[in-house]
Write an enzyme that holds these catalytic residues in place. Structure first.
Site, short mmCIF file in Angstrom:
data_model
loop_
_atom_site.label_atom_id
_atom_site.label_comp_id
_atom_site.label_asym_id
_atom_site.label_seq_id
_atom_site.Cartn_x
_atom_site.Cartn_y
_atom_site.Cartn_z
N ASN A 141 59.29 -132.60 4.68
CA ASN A 141 59.46 -133.17 6.05
C ASN A 141 60.94 -133.37 6.35
O ASN A 141 61.59 -134.49 5.71
CB ASN A 141 58.65 -134.23 6.27
CG ASN A 141 58.77 -134.75 7.54
OD1 ASN A 141 59.53 -134.11 8.62
ND2 ASN A 141 57.99 -135.86 7.98
N PHE A 142 61.61 -132.61 7.00
CA PHE A 142 63.25 -132.96 7.12
C PHE A 142 63.34 -134.02 8.23
O PHE A 142 64.34 -134.64 8.22
CB PHE A 142 63.93 -131.65 7.59
CG PHE A 142 64.15 -130.44 6.86
CD1 PHE A 142 63.70 -130.85 5.59
CD2 PHE A 142 65.00 -129.65 7.23
CE1 PHE A 142 64.11 -129.54 4.33
CE2 PHE A 142 65.25 -128.50 6.13
CZ PHE A 142 64.98 -128.59 4.99
N LYS A 143 62.48 -134.47 8.94
CA LYS A 143 62.26 -135.55 10.03
C LYS A 143 63.96 -135.04 10.93
O LYS A 143 63.97 -133.84 11.25
CB LYS A 143 62.65 -136.75 9.34
CG LYS A 143 61.58 -137.25 8.23
CD LYS A 143 61.60 -138.57 7.97
CE LYS A 143 60.73 -138.79 6.88
NZ LYS A 143 60.24 -140.14 6.82
N HIS A 146 52.37 -138.20 12.36
CA HIS A 146 53.12 -138.94 11.56
C HIS A 146 53.21 -140.45 11.82
O HIS A 146 53.42 -140.77 13.08
CB HIS A 146 54.48 -138.23 11.35
CG HIS A 146 55.30 -138.50 10.19
ND1 HIS A 146 56.03 -139.53 10.32
CD2 HIS A 146 55.38 -138.04 9.18
CE1 HIS A 146 56.77 -139.90 8.96
NE2 HIS A 146 56.32 -138.95 8.48
N GLU A 158 55.85 -142.21 12.04
CA GLU A 158 56.89 -142.33 12.83
C GLU A 158 56.76 -142.03 14.34
O GLU A 158 57.31 -142.71 15.09
CB GLU A 158 58.55 -141.75 12.21
CG GLU A 158 58.82 -142.38 11.01
CD GLU A 158 59.48 -141.39 9.98
OE1 GLU A 158 59.78 -140.32 10.36
OE2 GLU A 158 59.69 -141.85 8.57
N GLU A 195 49.51 -141.41 3.99
CA GLU A 195 51.10 -141.84 3.86
C GLU A 195 50.98 -143.39 4.13
O GLU A 195 51.23 -143.63 5.60
CB GLU A 195 52.04 -141.07 4.76
CG GLU A 195 51.97 -139.45 4.45
CD GLU A 195 53.12 -138.97 5.07
OE1 GLU A 195 53.83 -138.16 4.27
OE2 GLU A 195 53.58 -139.23 6.20
N GLY A 198 59.70 -143.78 3.05
CA GLY A 198 61.41 -143.83 3.11
C GLY A 198 61.75 -145.28 2.53
O GLY A 198 62.87 -145.46 2.85
N SER A 258 57.79 -141.94 -0.43
CA SER A 258 58.48 -142.29 -1.49
C SER A 258 58.12 -141.17 -2.66
O SER A 258 58.35 -141.62 -3.96
CB SER A 258 58.73 -143.61 -2.04
OG SER A 258 59.12 -144.23 -0.82
C1 PEP Z 1 57.23 -138.69 5.22
O1 PEP Z 1 58.09 -139.22 6.08
O2 PEP Z 1 56.26 -137.81 5.64
C2 PEP Z 1 57.82 -139.14 3.91
C3 PEP Z 1 56.44 -139.11 3.04
O3 PEP Z 1 58.77 -139.63 3.98
P1 PEP Z 1 59.35 -140.30 2.24
O4 PEP Z 1 59.28 -139.28 1.16
O5 PEP Z 1 61.05 -140.67 2.67
O6 PEP Z 1 58.75 -141.63 2.07
#
Ligand code: PEP
Length: 231
Positions: free
Chosen positions: A6-8, A86, A88, A155, A161, A191
Site C-alpha cells: 500500500n503506497f498510500k 483503511h 486512515e 490492521e 506506520g 509495521s
Molecule cells: C497500512 O497502511 O496498511 C500499513 C499496514 O502500514 P504500515 O505497514 O506502514 O504500518
C-alpha cells in the site's frame, strides 16, 4: 499467500513505473499473489507480476463527487481490486461505517476483489479483548463476509506506520476470532517489515500481509517476497 504493497500518498507515476519494472525482474513465487496499490495519479494499465489496485474509490460510476474517483476511472485501467475501510480513511478522513458499507456493496456488485481493513484503536485495545471484539464486529456491519472476493486485513490502528507491530500471540487470537465470522483470507497489517514478516506469516490462519511503509522501497518489498517464498 498474499503480499500487498500500500503506497498510500507516496510514489509518483514515474516512480511507480520504475518500481513495477524492478518488481517484474524477479520471478514471482508460484504460491504468492502480489498486489500493489499506488496513488490514484499513478494508476495505469501496467504489465506487472503484481495485480494493481486502488486505495479507495467512491460508490458511483461517475458524477458530481469532487475529489473522488469512481468505477469509470478504475475501468479505464482495468482495475478490479480495491482497498476499503483503511484506518486512515476511517480516522483521518472520517469515513463512516455506513459509507464504507455502501462502497463495499457497490464494488461487490461489480465483482471487485476487496481488501477490507479493520482494526482497533489503542484506546479500545487498552479496554481488553471483549472491547476489541465488539469494535471489530462493528467494522463488519453491513459487509457481506461471505463474499468470495473478500480479503480481510486486520490492521490495529496503533500498529500502522508506528514501527510497532502487534505480537504474534495477539494477532493469532484476533485472526481466530475473525475466522469464526468469515472464511475470507485473513491478512495482518501494521509495521510489517523484513525483520518481522517471517514470524507474522507463520501465525496460524495468517494468509499474508498488507504492507505500508516497508513496501515503498521496492528492494525492501522484494526482500519480503523472498522471505515469504521460504514459508
Ligand atoms: C497500512 O497502511 O496498511 C500499513 C499496514 O502500514 P504500515 O505497514 O506502514 O504500518
Amino acid at each position: 499467500m498474499i503480499l500487498a504493497a500500500n503506497f498510500k500518498m507516496n510514489h509518483t507515476r514515474a516512480s511507480t513505473r520504475a518500481y513495477l519494472q524492478r518488481l517484474n525482474s524477479i520471478e514471482k513465487p508460484a504460491h504468492i499473489d502480489l498486489f500493489v496499490f499506488p496513488p490514484f495519479t499513478a494508476l495505469d494499465s501496467y504489465e506487472s507480476i503484481a495485480t494493481i489496485g486502488a486505495q479507495n474509490a467512491y460508490c458511483a460510476e461517475s458524477g458530481s463527487y469532487t475529489g473522488e474517483i469512481g468505477l469509470a476511472q478504475l475501468r479505464e485501467f482495468g482495475i478490479e481490486t480495491l482497498i476499503l475501510g483503511h484506518s486512515e480513511r476511517r480516522h483521518i478522513f472520517g469515513e463512516s461505517q455506513e459509507l464504507i458499507a455502501q462502497k463495499f456493496a457497490f464494488y461487490k456488485e461489480q465483482g471487485f476483489t476487496i481488501f477490507y481493513c479493520i482494526g482497533e484503536t489503542l484506546e479500545v485495545k487498552e479496554r481488553g479483548e471483549d472491547a476489541i471484539h465488539i469494535y471489530l464486529q462493528k467494522q463488519l456491519e453491513g459487509i457481506d463476509t461471505s463474499y468470495d472476493k473478500l480479503i480481510i486485513a486486520y490492521e490495529p490502528v496503533w500498529a500502522i506506520g508506528t514501527g510497532k507491530s502487534a505480537t504474534p500471540e495477539d494477532i493469532e487470537k484476533i485472526l481466530a476470532f475473525l475466522a469464526s465470522h468469515t472464511d475470507a483470507p485473513l491478512l495482518y497489517g501494521g509495521s510489517v517489515k523484513p525483520a518481522n514478516i517471517a514470524e507474522i506469516l507463520r501465525i496460524p490462519r495468517c494468509a499474508g500481509a498488507l504492507i505500508g511503509t516497508a513496501s515503498w522501497d521496492v528492494e525492501s518489498f522484494i526482500e519480503m517476497i523472498q522471505i515469504a517464498k521460504e514459508i
